[in-house]
Write a protein that holds these residues in place. Sequence first.
Motif, PDB file in Angstrom:
ATOM      1  N   LEU A  65       0.818  -1.206   0.000  1.00 36.73           N
ATOM      2  CA  LEU A  65       0.000   0.000   0.000  1.00 36.73           C
ATOM      3  C   LEU A  65       0.851   1.255   0.000  1.00 36.73           C
ATOM      4  CD1 LEU A  65      -2.799   1.310   0.093  1.00 36.73           C
ATOM      5  CD2 LEU A  65      -2.708   1.114   2.584  1.00 36.73           C
ATOM      6  N   SER A  66       1.948   1.257   0.748  1.00 39.64           N
ATOM      7  CA  SER A  66       2.807   2.447   0.755  1.00 39.64           C
ATOM      8  C   SER A  66       3.383   2.696  -0.636  1.00 39.64           C
ATOM      9  CB  SER A  66       3.912   2.320   1.799  1.00 39.64           C
ATOM     10  OG  SER A  66       4.780   1.261   1.480  1.00 39.64           O
ATOM     11  N   HIS A  67       3.640   1.627  -1.367  1.00 45.39           N
ATOM     12  CA  HIS A  67       4.129   1.751  -2.742  1.00 45.39           C
ATOM     13  C   HIS A  67       3.031   2.263  -3.684  1.00 45.39           C
ATOM     14  CE1 HIS A  67       6.407   0.924  -6.343  1.00 45.39           C
ATOM     15  NE2 HIS A  67       5.435   0.137  -6.783  1.00 45.39           N
ATOM     16  N   ASP A  68       1.798   1.821  -3.469  1.00 39.87           N
ATOM     17  CA  ASP A  68       0.676   2.189  -4.343  1.00 39.87           C
ATOM     18  C   ASP A  68      -0.152   3.349  -3.805  1.00 39.87           C
ATOM     19  OD1 ASP A  68       1.355   0.079  -6.000  1.00 39.87           O
ATOM     20  OD2 ASP A  68      -0.143  -1.293  -5.163  1.00 39.87           O
ATOM     21  N   SER A  69       0.322   4.036  -2.769  1.00 41.62           N
ATOM     22  CA  SER A  69      -0.515   5.041  -2.104  1.00 41.62           C
ATOM     23  C   SER A  69      -0.957   6.163  -3.033  1.00 41.62           C
ATOM     24  CB  SER A  69       0.182   5.609  -0.872  1.00 41.62           C
ATOM     25  OG  SER A  69       1.348   6.297  -1.240  1.00 41.62           O
ATOM     26  N   ALA A  70      -0.127   6.591  -3.962  1.00 42.28           N
ATOM     27  CA  ALA A  70      -0.524   7.672  -4.876  1.00 42.28           C
ATOM     28  C   ALA A  70      -1.721   7.248  -5.724  1.00 42.28           C
ATOM     29  CB  ALA A  70       0.642   8.075  -5.769  1.00 42.28           C
ATOM     30  N   GLN A  71      -1.695   6.014  -6.194  1.00 46.94           N
ATOM     31  CA  GLN A  71      -2.806   5.510  -7.006  1.00 46.94           C
ATOM     32  C   GLN A  71      -4.076   5.378  -6.160  1.00 46.94           C
ATOM     33  OE1 GLN A  71      -2.226   1.581  -8.584  1.00 46.94           O
ATOM     34  NE2 GLN A  71      -4.074   1.668  -9.836  1.00 46.94           N
ATOM     35  N   VAL A  72      -3.941   4.899  -4.931  1.00 44.47           N
ATOM     36  CA  VAL A  72      -5.097   4.746  -4.047  1.00 44.47           C
ATOM     37  C   VAL A  72      -5.679   6.120  -3.707  1.00 44.47           C
ATOM     38  CG1 VAL A  72      -5.864   3.952  -1.762  1.00 44.47           C
ATOM     39  CG2 VAL A  72      -4.338   2.524  -3.145  1.00 44.47           C
ATOM     40  N   ILE A  73      -4.824   7.087  -3.426  1.00 42.82           N
ATOM     41  CA  ILE A  73      -5.286   8.453  -3.142  1.00 42.82           C
ATOM     42  C   ILE A  73      -6.052   8.999  -4.343  1.00 42.82           C
ATOM     43  CG2 ILE A  73      -4.509  10.844  -2.815  1.00 42.82           C
ATOM     44  CD1 ILE A  73      -2.247   9.665  -1.028  1.00 42.82           C
ATOM     45  N   GLU A  74      -5.533   8.761  -5.530  1.00 42.16           N
ATOM     46  CA  GLU A  74      -6.205   9.230  -6.746  1.00 42.16           C
ATOM     47  C   GLU A  74      -7.593   8.600  -6.886  1.00 42.16           C
ATOM     48  OE1 GLU A  74      -5.579   8.888 -11.535  1.00 42.16           O
ATOM     49  OE2 GLU A  74      -3.792   9.033 -10.276  1.00 42.16           O
ATOM     50  N   ARG A  75      -7.703   7.316  -6.595  1.00 47.18           N
ATOM     51  CA  ARG A  75      -9.000   6.624  -6.693  1.00 47.18           C
ATOM     52  C   ARG A  75      -9.992   7.167  -5.664  1.00 47.18           C
ATOM     53  NH1 ARG A  75      -8.168   0.307  -7.843  1.00 47.18           N
ATOM     54  NH2 ARG A  75     -10.109   0.623  -8.943  1.00 47.18           N
ATOM     55  N   ILE A  76      -9.519   7.419  -4.457  1.00 47.10           N
ATOM     56  CA  ILE A  76     -10.394   7.964  -3.409  1.00 47.10           C
ATOM     57  C   ILE A  76     -10.857   9.367  -3.798  1.00 47.10           C
ATOM     58  CG2 ILE A  76     -10.519   8.710  -0.998  1.00 47.10           C
ATOM     59  CD1 ILE A  76      -8.423   6.453  -0.419  1.00 47.10           C
TER      60      ILE A  76
END
Length: 161
Positions: free
Chosen positions: A77-88
């Motif tokens: 998740l720390s690696h993918d956090s930018a993508q997750v933030i974008e989705r949220i």
Amino acid sequence: MLADLVGKAMTPACRKRGFASVDIVTAWPDIVGERYGTRVLPDKLIWPRQPELSDPEKPPQPATLVVHTDGATAMMLSHDSAQVIERINTFYGWAAIGRIKILQKPVRTKQAEQPKPLRSLTEREEEKLDKSLEGVENDRLREALKKLGAQVIAKGTDEAA
């Protein structure tokens, strides 16, 4: 109906945790996807203090989303956090989340429900389905449509019972 009642009951609890509504909690698996949907749980939003004389035209500063997950998932998740933030933020429709704070703790994963096996079609249903697909010339397309049609018929009615 039940979702409305549960939503109304949960909304005050969600507001205490910084969420404006229960929407992000209930839609979480759809927002973050299969990889994190059951292995990461949103806990709360921490909004930065806004100066009292702030410009009402200016959007508020983004919040920090606090989530819980296990150690291995935390690294992913720390690696993918930018993508997750974008989705949220896409879900909210504005830059509501600026960062994700990950707290490691065990998360109980939900077991995926196994779909019920579908009933077999009756001869009459098979014939009707075949007749409706007579005009489809492409063999692969016809087989795919037949498979889909059989599932729709089996789920929709229960003639065999």
